[in-house]
Scaffold this active site. Structure first.
Site, short mmCIF file in Angstrom:
data_model
loop_
_atom_site.label_atom_id
_atom_site.label_comp_id
_atom_site.label_asym_id
_atom_site.label_seq_id
_atom_site.Cartn_x
_atom_site.Cartn_y
_atom_site.Cartn_z
N ARG A 191 68.27 62.64 88.81
CA ARG A 191 68.81 62.46 90.16
C ARG A 191 70.34 62.50 90.18
O ARG A 191 70.96 63.08 91.08
CB ARG A 191 68.32 61.14 90.75
CG ARG A 191 68.66 60.97 92.22
CD ARG A 191 68.11 59.66 92.77
NE ARG A 191 68.30 59.59 94.21
CZ ARG A 191 67.47 60.08 95.11
NH1 ARG A 191 66.36 60.67 94.72
NH2 ARG A 191 67.72 59.98 96.40
N ASP B 245 65.06 60.40 104.30
CA ASP B 245 64.39 59.11 104.35
C ASP B 245 64.69 58.34 105.63
O ASP B 245 63.90 57.48 106.03
CB ASP B 245 64.80 58.25 103.15
CG ASP B 245 64.10 58.66 101.86
OD1 ASP B 245 63.12 59.42 101.94
OD2 ASP B 245 64.53 58.21 100.78
N TYR C 269 57.82 62.77 82.44
CA TYR C 269 58.22 64.16 82.20
C TYR C 269 59.62 64.16 81.59
O TYR C 269 60.35 63.16 81.68
CB TYR C 269 58.17 65.01 83.47
CG TYR C 269 58.85 64.42 84.68
CD1 TYR C 269 60.22 64.56 84.89
CD2 TYR C 269 58.12 63.74 85.65
CE1 TYR C 269 60.83 64.04 86.01
CE2 TYR C 269 58.72 63.20 86.77
CZ TYR C 269 60.07 63.36 86.94
OH TYR C 269 60.69 62.83 88.05
N ALA D 200 69.99 64.24 101.00
CA ALA D 200 69.99 64.75 102.37
C ALA D 200 71.41 64.93 102.89
O ALA D 200 71.75 65.98 103.47
CB ALA D 200 69.20 63.81 103.27
#
Length: 389
Positions: free
Chosen positions: A105, A287, A209, A15
């Site tokens: 990430r 968040d 995945y 963010a």
């Protein structure tokens, strides 16, 4: 109004870095304060769905996204104990124009940080903030070392335990969902199908995945339990506990877990969506504003949407207060819907007994008769275009 506007962003996560680039591209003078000494991230995967990919491409980071993440071809739901297929959604066939990617990430953070710096953002590391005070002439920050920082507009992208959120709303105690999650990555041989698999069982499920061109396998395993676990991303657990939790699952799952040496463990807590997102020179996103459980893969995607909409609303309005109000109005109903959908998935993955049999039978019928119908249920989610606001 953004040209030359001084903006301070707390937090160099998804963010914070996304909003920093979005604002800098519109002319703002942006500084990001990050408590960590380096922009590294614990190894974990995430999914960028079409709604998030649209934002990254509109921020001029589309090529970086393509290089960082495998394009997902399918999602499979399987019975974890028998291995039988419950549902397969062929993304490449049913939604050929939409972009679903599996991204490490750390790689997403790196491309966003590079993009922020390229746009002129200053990223200052090692800035541990002990106090956030809003109001007065300017927001005031105090570091753990006692240094006082006065800011222009303060954007709190400081995560679950946001001091900016607390300054706006007061303290709010989260509650334990009685679920914990392990996560790990494993070395893998490239060449497997780029698909997400969800192995479902009574009171537990596992998602896996590929990452980084198929050289890593991402694993997130969730179990229901009564015991409380600290809400942290940085706890290690005994791998035996993870293996025992899934000892009744199919051999391929057990084989993966047998290779996990030190899984990360975190307790899953629910936080309410913040009542106030802005005021007194501060605003929150990601968040900090609307924490979500990880059962719809939307945490990073909502953060990207927030970043675009916040910057667009501030650019569109002559008065900052009006822009901030427009931002919350544009976002709040959507994120509440996403958070509730994630909560519902937490229940649906862990059904037991008759409810589980009926649910799986229904999903198999949908897969056989109307394969596009299941994905169509989420058109409201993936078809959303934040950049059109």
């Amino acid at each position: 109004m953004l040209i030359g506007r001084e903006v301070t962003v707390l937090g160099a996560g998804v963010a914070g870095l996304a909003v920093a680039r979005a604002l800098a591209l519109r002319g703002a003078a942006v500084t990001v304060l990050e408590q960590a000494d380096t922009l590294t991230d614990i190894g974990a995967g995430l999914q960028i769905t079409p709604n998030g990919a649209r934002v990254l491409r509109s921020l001029g980071l589309g090529d970086s996204l393509s290089g960082a993440g495998l394009r997902a071809k399918a999602v499979q739901l399987l019975d974890g104990e028998t291995g039988s297929k419950v549902l397969r959604i062929d993304l490449a066939e049913l939604r050929p124009g939409q972009e679903y990617r599996f991204v490490h990430r750390a790689d997403l953070i790196a491309l966003l940080a590079d993009g922020a710096r390229e746009a002129g953002v200053e990223i200052r590391l090692g800035q541990k903030i002990a106090e956030v005070a809003l109001g007065g002439d300017k927001p005031r920050l105090v570091t753990e070392a006692g240094t006082e920082i006065r800011t222009g507009l303060l954007i709190g992208a400081d995560g679950l335990h946001s001091r900016t959120r607390a300054a706006l709303n007061g303290p709010v105690a989260p509650f334990f969902t009685h679920q914990v999650a392990w996560r790990a990555t494993l070395p893998e041989k490239p060449g497997g199908d780029p698909e997400a698999r969800v192995y479902m069982g009574p009171g537990r499920h596992l998602v896996t995945y590929p990452l980084r061109g198929g050289t890593l396998r991402n694993i997130v395993a969730v179990e229901e339990r009564r015991n409380w676990v600290e809400e942290s991303w940085r706890l290690r657990d005994d791998p035996l506990a993870l293996r025992l939790a899934f000892e009744n699952f199919v051999p391929e799952v057990r084989d993966w877990l047998a290779r996990v040496d030190e899984p990360w463990l975190w307790g899953l807590f629910r936080h309410p969506v913040a009542r106030r997102w802005h005021g007194q020179g501060g605003v929150i996103l990601g968040d900090a504003a609307h924490p979500t459980l990880p059962f719809l893969a939307q945490g990073a995607n909502m953060a990207l949407e927030d970043a675009w909409v916040l910057s667009a609303c501030l650019a569109r309005h002559d008065e900052e207060a009006a822009g901030l109000a427009a931002y919350q109005l544009a976002r709040e109903a959507r994120v509440r819907r996403i958070v509730e959908a994630a909560n519902a998935n937490a229940r649906n993955y862990h059904l037991t007994g008759m409810k589980r049999d009926i649910a799986h039978l229904g999903l198999r019928a949908i897969a056989a008769l109307r394969p596009a119908a299941m994905l169509g249920r989420f058109d409201w989610l993936y078809g959303y275009d934040a950049t059109a606001i």
